[in-house]
Scaffold this motif. Structure first.
Motif, PDB file in Angstrom:
ATOM      1  N   VAL A 157      -6.828  -2.849  -0.765  1.00  0.00           N
ATOM      2  CA  VAL A 157      -5.613  -2.699   0.028  1.00  0.00           C
ATOM      3  C   VAL A 157      -5.971  -2.124   1.405  1.00  0.00           C
ATOM      4  O   VAL A 157      -6.730  -1.153   1.509  1.00  0.00           O
ATOM      5  CB  VAL A 157      -4.602  -1.764  -0.684  1.00  0.00           C
ATOM      6  N   ALA A 158      -5.447  -2.734   2.438  1.00  0.00           N
ATOM      7  CA  ALA A 158      -5.696  -2.268   3.803  1.00  0.00           C
ATOM      8  C   ALA A 158      -5.146  -0.848   3.978  1.00  0.00           C
ATOM      9  O   ALA A 158      -4.120  -0.493   3.382  1.00  0.00           O
ATOM     10  CB  ALA A 158      -5.048  -3.215   4.813  1.00  0.00           C
ATOM     11  N   ARG A 159      -5.817  -0.057   4.787  1.00  0.00           N
ATOM     12  CA  ARG A 159      -5.415   1.342   4.986  1.00  0.00           C
ATOM     13  C   ARG A 159      -3.960   1.536   5.375  1.00  0.00           C
ATOM     14  O   ARG A 159      -3.292   2.415   4.834  1.00  0.00           O
ATOM     15  CB  ARG A 159      -6.315   2.020   6.023  1.00  0.00           C
ATOM     16  N   PRO A 160      -3.437   0.767   6.334  1.00  0.00           N
ATOM     17  CA  PRO A 160      -2.023   0.977   6.689  1.00  0.00           C
ATOM     18  C   PRO A 160      -1.087   0.772   5.492  1.00  0.00           C
ATOM     19  O   PRO A 160      -0.146   1.530   5.305  1.00  0.00           O
ATOM     20  CB  PRO A 160      -1.763  -0.065   7.787  1.00  0.00           C
ATOM     21  N   LYS A 161      -1.385  -0.239   4.671  1.00  0.00           N
ATOM     22  CA  LYS A 161      -0.554  -0.475   3.492  1.00  0.00           C
ATOM     23  C   LYS A 161      -0.754   0.634   2.463  1.00  0.00           C
ATOM     24  O   LYS A 161       0.194   1.061   1.813  1.00  0.00           O
ATOM     25  CB  LYS A 161      -0.878  -1.829   2.860  1.00  0.00           C
ATOM     26  N   LEU A 162      -1.980   1.077   2.314  1.00  0.00           N
ATOM     27  CA  LEU A 162      -2.261   2.159   1.372  1.00  0.00           C
ATOM     28  C   LEU A 162      -1.537   3.436   1.804  1.00  0.00           C
ATOM     29  O   LEU A 162      -0.965   4.136   0.974  1.00  0.00           O
ATOM     30  CB  LEU A 162      -3.772   2.390   1.272  1.00  0.00           C
ATOM     31  N   MET A 163      -1.547   3.725   3.091  1.00  0.00           N
ATOM     32  CA  MET A 163      -0.839   4.901   3.605  1.00  0.00           C
ATOM     33  C   MET A 163       0.657   4.764   3.345  1.00  0.00           C
ATOM     34  O   MET A 163       1.307   5.727   2.940  1.00  0.00           O
ATOM     35  CB  MET A 163      -1.097   5.086   5.095  1.00  0.00           C
ATOM     36  N   ALA A 164       1.195   3.576   3.528  1.00  0.00           N
ATOM     37  CA  ALA A 164       2.619   3.346   3.263  1.00  0.00           C
ATOM     38  C   ALA A 164       2.919   3.572   1.781  1.00  0.00           C
ATOM     39  O   ALA A 164       3.927   4.201   1.441  1.00  0.00           O
ATOM     40  CB  ALA A 164       3.015   1.936   3.685  1.00  0.00           C
ATOM     41  N   LEU A 165       2.031   3.085   0.902  1.00  0.00           N
ATOM     42  CA  LEU A 165       2.219   3.314  -0.537  1.00  0.00           C
ATOM     43  C   LEU A 165       2.205   4.799  -0.868  1.00  0.00           C
ATOM     44  O   LEU A 165       3.033   5.277  -1.641  1.00  0.00           O
ATOM     45  CB  LEU A 165       1.115   2.609  -1.336  1.00  0.00           C
ATOM     46  N   LEU A 166       1.267   5.517  -0.296  1.00  0.00           N
ATOM     47  CA  LEU A 166       1.174   6.959  -0.557  1.00  0.00           C
ATOM     48  C   LEU A 166       2.420   7.686  -0.072  1.00  0.00           C
ATOM     49  O   LEU A 166       2.916   8.588  -0.735  1.00  0.00           O
ATOM     50  CB  LEU A 166      -0.075   7.546   0.109  1.00  0.00           C
ATOM     51  N   LYS A 167       2.921   7.284   1.085  1.00  0.00           N
ATOM     52  CA  LYS A 167       4.110   7.930   1.633  1.00  0.00           C
ATOM     53  C   LYS A 167       5.358   7.614   0.810  1.00  0.00           C
ATOM     54  O   LYS A 167       6.273   8.417   0.734  1.00  0.00           O
ATOM     55  CB  LYS A 167       4.314   7.537   3.094  1.00  0.00           C
ATOM     56  N   LEU A 168       5.375   6.449   0.185  1.00  0.00           N
ATOM     57  CA  LEU A 168       6.520   6.095  -0.661  1.00  0.00           C
ATOM     58  C   LEU A 168       6.582   6.965  -1.906  1.00  0.00           C
ATOM     59  O   LEU A 168       7.663   7.255  -2.403  1.00  0.00           O
ATOM     60  CB  LEU A 168       6.446   4.622  -1.068  1.00  0.00           C
ATOM     61  N   GLY A 169       5.416   7.359  -2.392  1.00  0.00           N
ATOM     62  CA  GLY A 169       5.367   8.244  -3.554  1.00  0.00           C
ATOM     63  C   GLY A 169       6.123   7.684  -4.736  1.00  0.00           C
ATOM     64  O   GLY A 169       6.026   6.502  -5.068  1.00  0.00           O
ATOM     65  N   ALA A 170       6.901   8.514  -5.368  1.00  0.00           N
ATOM     66  CA  ALA A 170       7.633   8.135  -6.589  1.00  0.00           C
ATOM     67  C   ALA A 170       8.715   7.093  -6.301  1.00  0.00           C
ATOM     68  O   ALA A 170       9.170   6.415  -7.224  1.00  0.00           O
ATOM     69  CB  ALA A 170       8.245   9.372  -7.231  1.00  0.00           C
ATOM     70  N   ARG A 171       9.110   6.961  -5.057  1.00  0.00           N
ATOM     71  CA  ARG A 171      10.155   5.965  -4.739  1.00  0.00           C
ATOM     72  C   ARG A 171       9.708   4.546  -5.089  1.00  0.00           C
ATOM     73  O   ARG A 171      10.526   3.689  -5.374  1.00  0.00           O
ATOM     74  CB  ARG A 171      10.542   6.045  -3.262  1.00  0.00           C
ATOM     75  N   ILE A 172       8.394   4.309  -5.079  1.00  0.00           N
ATOM     76  CA  ILE A 172       7.873   2.992  -5.428  1.00  0.00           C
ATOM     77  C   ILE A 172       8.197   2.657  -6.887  1.00  0.00           C
ATOM     78  O   ILE A 172       8.379   1.494  -7.235  1.00  0.00           O
ATOM     79  CB  ILE A 172       6.360   2.882  -5.145  1.00  0.00           C
ATOM     80  N   ALA A 173       8.294   3.677  -7.725  1.00  0.00           N
ATOM     81  CA  ALA A 173       8.608   3.461  -9.150  1.00  0.00           C
ATOM     82  C   ALA A 173       9.987   2.831  -9.331  1.00  0.00           C
ATOM     83  O   ALA A 173      10.234   2.129 -10.311  1.00  0.00           O
ATOM     84  CB  ALA A 173       8.521   4.778  -9.909  1.00  0.00           C
ATOM     85  N   ALA A 174      10.884   3.060  -8.386  1.00  0.00           N
ATOM     86  CA  ALA A 174      12.225   2.470  -8.464  1.00  0.00           C
ATOM     87  C   ALA A 174      12.176   0.949  -8.392  1.00  0.00           C
ATOM     88  O   ALA A 174      13.093   0.277  -8.871  1.00  0.00           O
ATOM     89  CB  ALA A 174      13.105   3.019  -7.348  1.00  0.00           C
TER      90      ALA A 174
END
Length: 180
Positions: A157-174
């Protein structure tokens, strides 16, 4: 070249804390402190500078520098007109995290997978192994294989996308069906 004699309070605090954290991660305290020191250095530093600044034995510094080099977290840097070895740390935090994760995977996850696969194979053919024990071994293997696959996927995963995933945190589980 100006020799380093006294660390600023904030840098000393960081070095000491990083050393403590290293202990939690199974890394020698001195190794972690030297890594922190080199990460915050504004220029390449000699082993002698490290020993003086951190009040460590030169032999301990030498051994720790070799370990940090084996993890590819620091590198030797030539300085014109100076025959001594100078060292600098990788300062890109993403790169540091990536290299540490790769090293930990190689030293911990890969051997665990190999051992679990052997244990499950042996347990499946051993009538003395209780079904509950076999079930738990299989669950541990499945979990570890999932971690291994996740690591393989996440490293692409590209860094910008990885950073976005990390910032989403638990919200991604939704976004995942079947959970809260």
């Amino acid at each position: 070249m100006t020799e380093i004699t006294k660390l600023p309070v904030s840098i000393e605090r960081f070095v000491l804390h990083w050393g403590e954290m290293g202990g939690f991660w199974g890394v020698n305290r001195s190794v972690a402190q030297i890594h922190a020191f080199l990460m915050t250095a504004d220029r390449p530093v000699t082993a002698e500078n490290v020993a003086v600044a951190l009040e460590m034995a030169r032999s301990n510094v030498s051994t720790s520098l070799k370990e940090l080099q084996s993890w590819n977290l620091i590198r030797r840097v030539p300085i014109r007109g100076d025959r001594r070895d100078h060292f600098e740390a990788e300062t890109d935090v993403w790169e540091v995290a990536s290299r540490i994760a790769a090293g930990r995977k190689a030293k911990e996850i890969d051997p665990a997978l190999e051992t679990l696969r052997v244990c499950v194979a042996e347990a499946e053919t051993d009538p003395t192994v209780h079904p509950v024990a076999l079930k738990r071994l299989k669950e541990m293997l499945e979990f570890t294989e999932t971690l291994d696959r996740w690591y393989g996927q996440i490293t692409t995963v590209a860094r910008p996308k990885l950073m976005a995933l990390l910032k989403l945190g638990a919200r991604i589980a939704a976004l995942i069906p079947g959970g809260k």
